[in-house]
Write a protein that holds these residues in place. Structure first.
Motif, short mmCIF file in Angstrom:
data_model
loop_
_atom_site.label_atom_id
_atom_site.label_comp_id
_atom_site.label_asym_id
_atom_site.label_seq_id
_atom_site.Cartn_x
_atom_site.Cartn_y
_atom_site.Cartn_z
N ALA A 37 23.81 16.20 22.09
CA ALA A 37 22.37 15.65 21.86
C ALA A 37 21.41 16.37 20.95
N GLU A 38 21.44 17.75 20.69
CA GLU A 38 20.69 18.52 20.21
C GLU A 38 20.98 18.12 18.52
N ILE A 39 22.49 18.26 18.48
CA ILE A 39 22.87 17.82 17.03
C ILE A 39 22.69 16.67 16.35
N ALA A 40 22.84 15.49 17.18
CA ALA A 40 22.61 14.24 16.98
C ALA A 40 21.20 14.02 16.61
N ASN A 41 20.25 14.55 17.32
CA ASN A 41 18.59 14.34 17.24
C ASN A 41 18.35 15.01 16.00
N LYS A 42 18.94 16.19 15.60
CA LYS A 42 18.82 16.93 14.23
C LYS A 42 19.16 16.07 13.15
N HIS A 43 20.22 15.56 13.03
CA HIS A 43 20.76 14.94 11.91
C HIS A 43 20.57 13.32 11.62
N PHE A 44 20.31 12.50 12.70
CA PHE A 44 20.31 11.05 12.59
C PHE A 44 18.89 10.74 13.27
N ASP A 45 18.38 9.59 12.21
CA ASP A 45 17.09 9.04 12.45
C ASP A 45 17.61 7.68 13.57
N VAL A 46 18.57 7.10 13.43
CA VAL A 46 19.15 5.85 13.79
C VAL A 46 20.49 6.01 14.38
N ALA A 47 20.58 5.55 15.70
CA ALA A 47 21.78 5.37 16.34
C ALA A 47 22.24 3.79 16.49
N PHE A 48 23.33 3.34 16.06
CA PHE A 48 23.78 2.13 16.54
C PHE A 48 24.77 2.21 17.64
N CYS A 49 24.55 1.61 18.61
CA CYS A 49 25.42 1.56 19.92
C CYS A 49 26.02 0.25 20.28
N ALA A 50 27.43 0.21 20.31
CA ALA A 50 27.90 -1.13 20.64
C ALA A 50 27.77 -1.22 22.31
N PHE A 51 27.72 -2.26 23.06
CA PHE A 51 27.52 -2.33 24.36
C PHE A 51 28.49 -1.85 25.23
N PHE A 52 28.44 -0.60 25.31
CA PHE A 52 29.36 0.26 26.45
C PHE A 52 28.05 0.85 27.34
N PRO A 53 28.03 0.41 28.67
CA PRO A 53 26.65 0.86 29.44
C PRO A 53 26.61 2.18 29.43
N ARG A 54 27.84 3.05 29.65
CA ARG A 54 27.62 4.51 29.93
C ARG A 54 26.85 5.07 28.39
N GLN A 55 27.56 4.60 27.43
CA GLN A 55 27.18 5.08 25.91
C GLN A 55 25.53 4.74 25.76
N LEU A 56 25.40 3.68 26.27
CA LEU A 56 23.91 3.38 25.95
C LEU A 56 23.12 4.02 26.91
N ALA A 57 23.24 4.42 28.13
CA ALA A 57 22.32 5.27 29.03
C ALA A 57 22.37 6.60 28.45
N ALA A 58 23.52 7.20 27.87
CA ALA A 58 23.37 8.60 27.39
C ALA A 58 22.44 8.70 26.05
N LEU A 59 22.59 7.65 25.31
CA LEU A 59 21.66 7.74 24.24
C LEU A 59 20.33 7.34 24.42
N VAL A 60 19.90 6.39 25.51
CA VAL A 60 18.23 6.35 25.99
C VAL A 60 17.99 7.63 26.55
N ARG A 61 18.58 8.50 27.22
CA ARG A 61 18.41 9.67 27.86
C ARG A 61 18.19 10.65 27.06
N ASN A 62 18.80 10.96 25.92
CA ASN A 62 19.38 12.06 25.22
C ASN A 62 18.86 11.80 23.70
N PHE A 63 19.04 11.01 23.24
CA PHE A 63 18.81 10.69 21.86
C PHE A 63 17.10 10.35 21.51
N ARG A 64 16.44 11.13 20.98
CA ARG A 64 15.03 11.06 20.66
C ARG A 64 14.60 10.13 19.76
N ASN A 65 15.36 9.65 18.94
CA ASN A 65 15.02 8.53 17.82
C ASN A 65 15.29 7.35 17.98
#
Length: 739
Positions: free
Chosen positions: A48-76
């Motif tokens: 999460a720290e690496i992703a938040n540092k390098h990316f402004d936008v995250a595209f996510c296909a509809f995989f519920p666990r993946q979506l939950a991880a991004l909502v809870r960890n990705f700050r952008n």
């Protein structure tokens, strides 16, 4: 682009592409971490720290666990990328069913940085709430979206794509319907088959070269789907190579311009007729189909998609700027967390709940997060303001509340007011009522114990701190009262925490929580009430007694202990008195005035045993629930501490005793073994089912307690496990769910 993904039948045709890695500016060691991570099953803090540092936008296909991880960890900015579902299904409903109703609140909290990036402009029409409000259309494109005219049609068969025939009832029905409609006609069926199909015309997964050859040579493709909100790629690929496409009306192809095409079929009968015309070599009809269907490619062409993407992405860019503004404005983003003590408990349970609140507050401050912590306790006379002075000193606010039982239909009405329609699975729920906001002004709830009469209302994301599951080992007292509430509340939680491996295994094996939804939190102890206990009191300061901390609960193994004590005094000629302390422990004393009608069967049996053994009763002194200073003095002056239960999460009293320089004698069960090893307590153990062994161990401790005391860790070593020391680690476990 993730390089690691689950190996299951839904991903059998997936491939990995490293070709673009060389163009990235991400440092290699960080890129390696990203490439090795499985984003389909969550995000670690490091990732999460690496992703938040390098990316402004995250595209996510509809995989519920993946979506939950991004909502809870990705700050952008997050762009959910839905491609459509089968008729009758919505992304809102599946999200609620997969992640819980409360997850929609988590997305709502950050709706300014969330987008429903639909591939087709009508997908959001059937959605509700944030998915509908935050919809942007980012049309699906196809590379080289023009007819290549490489089709030969030399293989006189129908090409039909139908994967997972023997593992999916959905595709099995499609396969059976295809065979019924085109019985007697030659065909070839592509698509990955985890379980082989006996039909020799089903090829299974094809390589790219083989798939390309089949696409060029098959006489036609039939596309069955009448789904209004989903489209597979293969019919468009067929059009691209110049293959005739015969398809059913009413599906997504109609919306892409297929309503007037000659390859469109309004019935299965018409579909067979048109397929037979192509198979028979009707050149005029084949030419008309091929020439007209190129219109389907215009909707997925670069010329069509790029201007729309550029226009819609301007909205996403505004979200990026909003994130930048938030990040440059300290204190703007705040979170409010409510820590609930679900029952009117005192003693260790109250202390554990308070420690949870204190660790959240201190851990957040050390991390630089702005979090308001609310401690919620039941509106009962057993509590006084002095019980919560330590919380107030840390800036934690207190709220009294009571539980209100509501029906499933009442819960559905409450949820509907927030824009979502659901069907609650339980008949009754518990709603925390504080006569103000009912804690809906809080972003996250944390239950400090899993013991609760009915499932808690899933109106906010919440986690459960499971102290133990005594009903697994003592079913009769708890089975009807706590079983359903405890289990269903845990199963609906975002995560279930435990402080010992044994309890964590109970969470997985008994409650049935997937291991990925559990976490082992660090052991933590509050030593504040023991500060008055003088570590240097020495051997001469010890009184002629041992202390037995307990309460009136049946799992405390009272009758076995009393039988062992009788033997200790009568046979072993024991010299030490027994001092009993703990919440409601005075109820065990037959001399204590109590309403017999309110006493449990177990307590009555203990009182009767003591009344029948007056000599034993004279050696046991019931002190009750002591104030902190008196408790510290009793623990400090005892020669050793006795703890006897068959099972629980382990008692921290043995740690407190060690802090006061007092060794412990305990029944032998996994959590106590874990505590003894973790804290280097050198606890002496006995079998909780053997009173004769306990009586012998009592005599042993009478003679050798000072040797055990000499092997206790010093206070500096024990302070490594204080709540102040472990607050940051504890907060690190909880933070992904609350921040």
């Amino acid at each position: 682009m993730p390089k690691s993904f689950p190996y299951d039948e839904g991903n059998l045709s997936a491939s990995v592409d490293f070709s673009r890695d060389a163009t990235l500016t991400i440092p290699k060691h960080e890129l390696d971490i990203l490439n090795e991570h499985d984003f389909y099953n969550g995000m670690t803090p490091e990732v999460a720290e690496i992703a938040n540092k390098h990316f402004d936008v995250a595209f996510c296909a509809f995989f519920p666990r993946q979506l939950a991880a991004l909502v809870r960890n990705f700050r952008n900015v997050i762009v959910l990328r839905p491609f459509g579902l089968s008729n009758g299904q919505t992304y809102t409903d599946i999200t609620i069913n997969s992640l819980g109703y409360y997850f929609m609140h988590e997305i709502e909290r950050r709706q300014g940085t969330f987008w429903f990036g639909q591939a087709y402009d009508h997908l959001a029409h059937i959605e509700t709430g944030v998915f509908k409000r935050r919809a942007v259309t980012l049309p699906l494109g196809l590379q080289d979206a023009h007819v290549s005219h490489i089709w030969t049609g030399t293989d006189p068969r129908i090409l039909f794509v139908c994967p997972r025939i023997n593992t999916s009832s959905y595709y099995k029905n499609i396969y059976n319907n295809f065979q019924r409609t085109f019985a007697g006609l030659p065909y070839i069926i592509g698509g990955a088959q985890p379980i082989p199909v006996s039909d020799p015309n089903v090829t299974g997964h094809l390589s790219n070269d083989e798939y390309g050859r089949v696409m060029r040579e098959a006489r036609l493709m039939f596309y069955h789907s009448q789904e209004e909100h989903h489209l597979h790629y293969h019919p468009l690929e067929a059009v691209r190579v110049g293959m005739p496409l015969i398809f059913m009306a009413g599906g997504m192809l109609d919306k892409l311009g297929g309503e007037k095409l000659p390859g469109r079929c309004s019935s299965e009968r018409q579909a067979r007729q048109k397929v037979e015309r192509v198979l028979s070599g009707d050149k005029r009809f084949i030419s008309a189909v091929i020439k007209s269907q190129s219109a389907l490619l215009s909707a997925v062409s670069l010329n069509h998609c790029e201007p729309i993407w550029r226009a819609q992405f301007a909205k996403i860019e505004e979200s990026i700027k909003a994130v930048d503004r938030d990040n440059s404005s300290p204190g703007k983003r705040r979170s409010r967390v409510a820590v609930f003590l679900p029952l009117d408990f005192r003693g260790g349970t109250l202390n554990a709940a308070k420690m949870t609140a204190k660790m959240l507050k201190l851990g957040a401050e050390r991390r630089g997060d702005d979090i308001d912590v609310v401690f919620a306790y039941l509106d009962k006379s057993i509590y006084s303001k002095s019980d919560f002075v330590d919380l107030e000193e840390l800036g934690i606010s207190m709220r009294r509340y009571h539980w209100k039982v509501i029906s499933g239909s009442e819960l559905a009405s409450i949820q509907k007011l927030s824009g979502y329609t659901t069907t609650p699975t339980e008949q009754k729920y518990l709603l925390p009522v504080d006569h103000a906001y009912d804690f809906l002004d809080c972003d996250f709830w944390l239950l400090a114990t899993s013991s609760i009469e009915q499932p808690i209302v899933p109106l906010r994301p919440y986690c459960v701190f499971s102290q133990d599951f005594l009903q697994r080992y003592f079913p009769s007292p708890w089975i009807d009262y706590y079983e359903n509430g405890t289990i269903q509340t845990a199963r609906t939680a975002a995560c279930v925490f435990a402080s010992t491996p044994h309890t964590l295994e109970d969470v997985v094996q008994y409650v049935g929580i997937p291991r990925r939804k559990t976490a082992l939190v660090p052991l933590a102890v509050d030593y504040s009430k023991l500060k008055t206990a003088d570590e240097g009191s020495g051997l001469e300061g010890r009184s002629n007694y041992f202390v037995w901390p307990t309460n009136a609960a049946p799992h405390k193994n009272h009758l076995m202990t009393l039988e062992a004590l009788s033997r200790y005094y009568q046979v072993q000629q024991g010299a030490l008195d027994c001092h009993v302390t703990g919440v409601n422990s005075q109820l065990l004393d037959p001399d204590f005035a109590a309403d017999e009608s309110k006493l449990t069967k177990h307590v009555k049996e203990v009182r009767a045993y003591l009344a029948a053994h007056p000599a034993l009763k004279q050696r046991i002194h019931f002190l009750g629930d002591l104030p902190d200073e008196e408790y510290a003095s009793v623990i400090r002056d005892a020669q050793f501490l006795l703890h006897n239960v068959v099972m629980d999460n382990g008692t921290y009293t043995v740690i407190e005793a060690a802090y006061a320089g007092t060794p412990s004698l305990s029944s032998d069960y996994p959590p106590m073994r874990y505590l003894s090893a973790k804290f280097s307590l050198n606890v002496e153990f006995f079998d909780a089912r053997e009173p004769q062994e306990l009586s012998g161990k009592l005599k042993y401790m009478e003679k050798h307690w000072h040797d055990h005391r000499s092997r206790l860790p010093n206070r500096e070593e024990l302070e490594r496990f204080s709540w102040e020391t472990t607050a940051s680690e504890f907060y690190g476990v909880v933070r992904p769910f609350i921040w």
